[in-house]
Motif scaffolding. Structure first.
Motif, short mmCIF file in Angstrom:
data_model
loop_
_atom_site.label_atom_id
_atom_site.label_comp_id
_atom_site.label_asym_id
_atom_site.label_seq_id
_atom_site.Cartn_x
_atom_site.Cartn_y
_atom_site.Cartn_z
N GLN A 140 60.14 83.11 33.70
CA GLN A 140 60.03 83.03 32.25
C GLN A 140 59.93 81.59 31.77
OE1 GLN A 140 62.65 87.11 31.49
NE2 GLN A 140 63.59 85.12 31.29
N LEU A 141 60.65 80.69 32.42
CA LEU A 141 60.60 79.28 32.03
C LEU A 141 59.23 78.67 32.31
CD1 LEU A 141 64.06 77.80 33.13
CD2 LEU A 141 63.30 78.40 30.84
N ALA A 142 58.47 79.27 33.22
CA ALA A 142 57.14 78.74 33.52
C ALA A 142 56.16 78.98 32.38
CB ALA A 142 56.61 79.38 34.81
N ASP A 183 62.44 79.13 25.83
CA ASP A 183 63.76 78.55 25.55
C ASP A 183 64.71 78.88 26.70
OD1 ASP A 183 65.82 77.37 23.63
OD2 ASP A 183 66.66 79.36 24.06
N VAL A 184 65.51 77.91 27.13
CA VAL A 184 66.37 78.09 28.30
C VAL A 184 67.40 79.18 28.05
CG1 VAL A 184 68.13 77.00 29.74
CG2 VAL A 184 66.05 75.75 29.18
N ARG A 243 63.51 74.46 35.14
CA ARG A 243 62.16 74.77 34.68
C ARG A 243 61.14 74.29 35.71
NH1 ARG A 243 60.32 75.96 29.63
NH2 ARG A 243 62.24 75.18 28.67
N ARG A 266 58.12 72.63 37.39
CA ARG A 266 57.24 71.54 36.98
C ARG A 266 55.84 71.80 37.51
NH1 ARG A 266 61.06 66.22 38.15
NH2 ARG A 266 62.90 66.97 36.96
N GLN A 292 55.71 72.48 41.47
CA GLN A 292 55.96 73.84 41.93
C GLN A 292 54.90 74.25 42.96
OE1 GLN A 292 55.30 76.96 39.03
NE2 GLN A 292 54.16 75.59 37.75
N GLU A 334 67.18 72.46 31.72
CA GLU A 334 65.78 72.14 32.03
C GLU A 334 65.54 71.83 33.51
OE1 GLU A 334 63.17 72.32 30.13
OE2 GLU A 334 64.31 72.99 28.39
N SER A 349 65.79 82.60 27.79
CA SER A 349 65.30 83.04 29.09
C SER A 349 66.44 83.54 29.97
CB SER A 349 64.55 81.90 29.78
OG SER A 349 64.18 82.28 31.09
N HIS A 400 64.37 84.18 35.76
CA HIS A 400 64.57 83.07 34.82
C HIS A 400 63.50 82.00 35.00
CE1 HIS A 400 66.62 80.16 32.31
NE2 HIS A 400 66.84 79.35 33.34
N ARG A 401 63.22 81.63 36.24
CA ARG A 401 62.20 80.60 36.48
C ARG A 401 60.81 81.12 36.14
NH1 ARG A 401 62.67 76.04 39.32
NH2 ARG A 401 60.81 76.43 40.60
#
Length: 748
Positions: free
Chosen positions: A255-257, A262-263, A334, A336, A340, A331, A266, A252-253
């Motif tokens: 993909q969010l990168a 979209d949360v 997600r 940063r 990160q 969010e 993802s 998930h993280r």
């Protein structure tokens, strides 16, 4: 599979309030019932049908006064004094009178009249018999029995306890287990680069473990269950629960990168992709644990099913509660860009390792196999048994009592056997002659120190003869003695009677033999299961064969390490092992079942990445390095978490839990880092394109399982193209993802 899980994950994210609420309600309901209505658990490992259990059942039916739970009060006079001194004798008699008043006590033996005092009169014991089985004696009665000895202690006499009633309670949650969980949290924080993300797998794993363990305690009201079963469920449920959530949160993280992710989308895609591998891997663990039923041993079956149920809960939580919490946190998960961790070094490390391993694959493969075979060599001396009081912590009353009895009456006293003779078929006039003949044969055996006075039931149709060996319970000579005594059965049968050899030592020997007999069938089932599952997953013949051979090496090496430590006595001080002895009889079977499932976890996550790349590029060599680079970091983190959780139980005081924790920690470490991360890439590099060969007839019969989500619909956001990306989970990508760009993909 991926399409179903995608819809499931999407539903869980959009209805996150309901999903979280349902799990909390289930936790509260099961927790409340499991806490208030917890059933009794036992420390006895009985197996129906074995000779010692047949004797125990016979005693319970026809001599119930000899089948109840027993507590043994061990007495030791101070140096320079004896137990027959007037003051000491008065104090002992007063304490035993108080013991007789404890609720449930039906008999208290007098050590002076029963002659249970050592020749030097310094050490003695008194057996206290209860009217019920040992596991049914309440803790209040045990506490009252301990308090009853106050006058004896006041006279300066050392008092220790043993017997079936005074078995120590298995406790978990000590400092070592807590340290293991803390280490797991640190690994999660490093792997995910976020404290919030690191806490999520721990939280969801605790929910699953709480429901599983408390539910098992509730089921203990209707099913005979050992206390080891609940601890095993806790140990395995916590480890796999953290790992399975880690795989989904990491994806998930990742993909969010990517820009514009979209949360909710993802979270659903993470459930579909990583969740598919979780479901497949979890299914292998569940099937392997449930397969313990093929041994035909009830306590082991219950142990496997309890752990399997907890793993099932962990899988369900991973694909429902985890995506719901991902949607709830939104969010905040997600990555940063400014905060990160730098991902390229992590990805570069995995890639460098893959290249190093595959540069000279034959040398790596040979070196690894030789090292594992060397580690496995001590397993040739494997002896199975059940730990006695000598395996309890040195400071425990059980261990001190064991040492005192050995000092006063010889090492064989703690291995006392019972010759049980069913004389119902012997004519009454011949019973005396038959028993006298048997008693003489027992006493004449060179391995017998003392053959005690026969004790008969009310109608003299059942007789019990105590037999004290010259050697201790863990000595191979004692097992040989049991065989010789059982060889007297035809002589007794000639008189019309039936001879059984029973006692705790005989029971441990019988259970070990039963488990050893069940081992080949169980290993065969596991190997066949591995071949079938991996053939379905990877559509290959050689990949499953390679995986099974690696699994067998892991098992052999971990058993060798366990024998070297627990049986040969190395590292006893470091690991707080009071004495060396046989390996717990059911540990090898349990290790094979659990490690099989966990090994397949890493095999699926690692090799599925290789297959995906090979299907898209046709480059077998690049697929190996690419697969390790993409999955190396998350597999490393998952394995370290497993090792930390299992390793925490190595310092538990219970000898069974200690040995299980050690074997699993070593087994996971070897399988993940030596076999999967080293030998597997080397073997795949040597095999090249041949690794993916599948005969056409088998290809038609093998179902096509979409583990990587190649058939998922394209995301509703633009996808990055053509760039090399190394993300926070150590995943390397050097091409557009066909599934995310809506282009045709290949199922994997």
């Amino acid at each position: 599979m991926a399409s179903v899980l995608y819809a499931w994950g999407q539903w869980a994210v959009r209805r996150r309030g309901r999903v979280i609420g349902l799990w909390l309600v289930l936790l509260a309901a099961v927790g409340g019932l499991g806490t208030t209505l917890a059933g009794p658990t036992s420390t006895e490992f009985s197996v129906p049908g074995i000779e010692s259990q047949q004797a125990q059942d016979l005693l319970q039916r026809r001599m119930p006064e000899a089948a109840g739970g027993t507590a043994r009060i061990v007495l030791a006079a101070p140096a320079g004094s004896t137990l027959d001194a007037p003051a000491a004798k008065a104090a002992v008699e007063q304490g035993l009178q108080r013991a007789a008043q404890v609720p449930g006590v039906v008999q208290v033996a007098d050590p002076y009249t029963a002659r249970t005092v050592s020749p030097d009169l310094r050490i003695g014991f008194a057996d206290v018999r209860f009217d019920r089985a040992a596991h049914e004696v309440p803790q209040s009665a045990k506490d009252a029995l301990a308090d009853a000895a106050a006058p004896i202690r006041a006279a300066g006499i050392q008092v220790e306890y043993g017997g079936t009633v005074m078995e120590p309670v298995v406790e978990v949650g000590g400092p070592a287990e807590v340290v293991g969980v803390v280490v797991a949290f640190v690994v999660l924080a490093v792997a995910l680069g976020s404290l919030v993300a690191a806490g999520l797998p721990l939280l969801t794993a605790v929910v699953g473990v709480a429901i599983g363990v408390l539910g098992a305690q509730l089921v203990a009201n209707v099913v005979d269950m050992t206390n080891t079963a609940t601890v095993l469920a806790l140990m395995i449920g916590l480890a796999v629960g953290i790992d399975y959530a880690l795989f989904i949160v990491a994806r998930h993280r990742e993909q969010l990168a990517e820009p514009g992710a979209d949360v909710e989308e993802s979270a659903a895609r993470a459930t579909a992709t990583a969740g598919s591998a979780v479901v497949f891997a979890g299914a292998t663990v569940i099937i392997a644990l449930a397969a313990l039923a093929v041994t035909g041993i009830p306590f082991l079956t219950v142990m496997g099913l309890a752990a399997a149920a907890t793993v099932l809960l962990s899988v369900l939580i991973a694909v429902t509660l985890v995506p719901a919490v991902l949607g709830l946190l939104g969010e905040r998960l997600r990555p940063r860009p400014g905060r990160q961790p730098k991902a390229r070094p992590a990805g570069a490390w995995s890639l460098a390792w893959a290249r190093a391993v595959t540069r000279r694959p034959l040398l790596v493969l040979l070196a690894g196999v030789v090292a594992l075979v060397g580690l496995a060599l001590p397993a040739r001396d494997l002896r199975l048994g059940l730990p006695g009081n000598n395996a309890q912590p040195a400071a425990s009353t059980q261990h001190r009592g064991y040492d005192l009895l050995s000092e006063g009456f010889g090492p064989g006293f703690n291995a006392t056997l019972v010759a049980v003779v069913d004389t119902a078929g012997v004519p009454a006039a011949d019973r005396g002659t038959a028993l006298a003949d048997l008693h003489a044969r027992l006493a004449a055996d060179p391995g017998v120190a003392v053959a005690g006075r026969p004790v008969a039931n009310a109608d003299s149709t059942l007789v019990a003869v105590p037999v004290v060996p010259r050697t201790g319970p863990d000595d191979p000579a004692t097992a040989d003695l049991v065989d010789r005594l059982r060889a007297l059965a035809p002589d007794v049968a000639g008189h019309g009677g039936t001879l059984y050899v029973a006692g705790a030592t005989a029971a441990a020997i019988d259970v070990s033999a039963k488990l050893a007999d069940a081992m080949p069938l169980f290993v065969g089932v596991i190997v066949l299961l591995a071949l079938v599952l991996l053939t379905v997953a990877f559509r290959s013949v050689l990949v499953p064969l390679k995986a099974v051979l690696g699994f067998l090496l892991s098992i052999a090496a971990s058993l060798g390490a366990t024998v070297w430590v627990f049986q040969h006595g190395h590292l006893n001080g470091l690991l707080d092992i009071p004495s060396a002895g046989p390996v717990t009889s059911f540990l090898p079977v349990l290790l094979i079942g659990v490690l099989f499932g966990l090994a397949m976890d890493y095999e699926v996550f690692l090799v599925s990445r290789m297959r995906e790349h090979h299907q898209h590029t046709g480059d077998a060599a690049a697929a190996v390095t690419h697969g390790v680079a993409r999955s190396g970091r998350v597999v490393t983190a998952a394995a370290l978490i497993m090792v930390a959780v299992f390793g925490g139980f190595v310092f538990n005081h219970d000898p069974i839990i200690k040995s299980i924790g050690f074997a699993l920690a070593v087994g996971v470490f070897i399988d993940a880092f030596v076999v999967r991360m080293t030998l597997v890439p080397a073997a795949m590099a040597l095999l090249g394109r041949r690794a993916w060969y599948l005969p056409s007839w088998l290809d038609r019969l093998t179902p096509d399982v979409d583990i990587e989500g190649a058939n998922l619909p394209s995301p509703t956001r633009p996808a990055p193209t053509g760039t090399v990306n190394v993300n926070v989970t150590g995943t390397v990508s050097d091409r557009p993802n066909p599934a995310r760009n809506g282009t045709p993909g290949v199922r994997s």
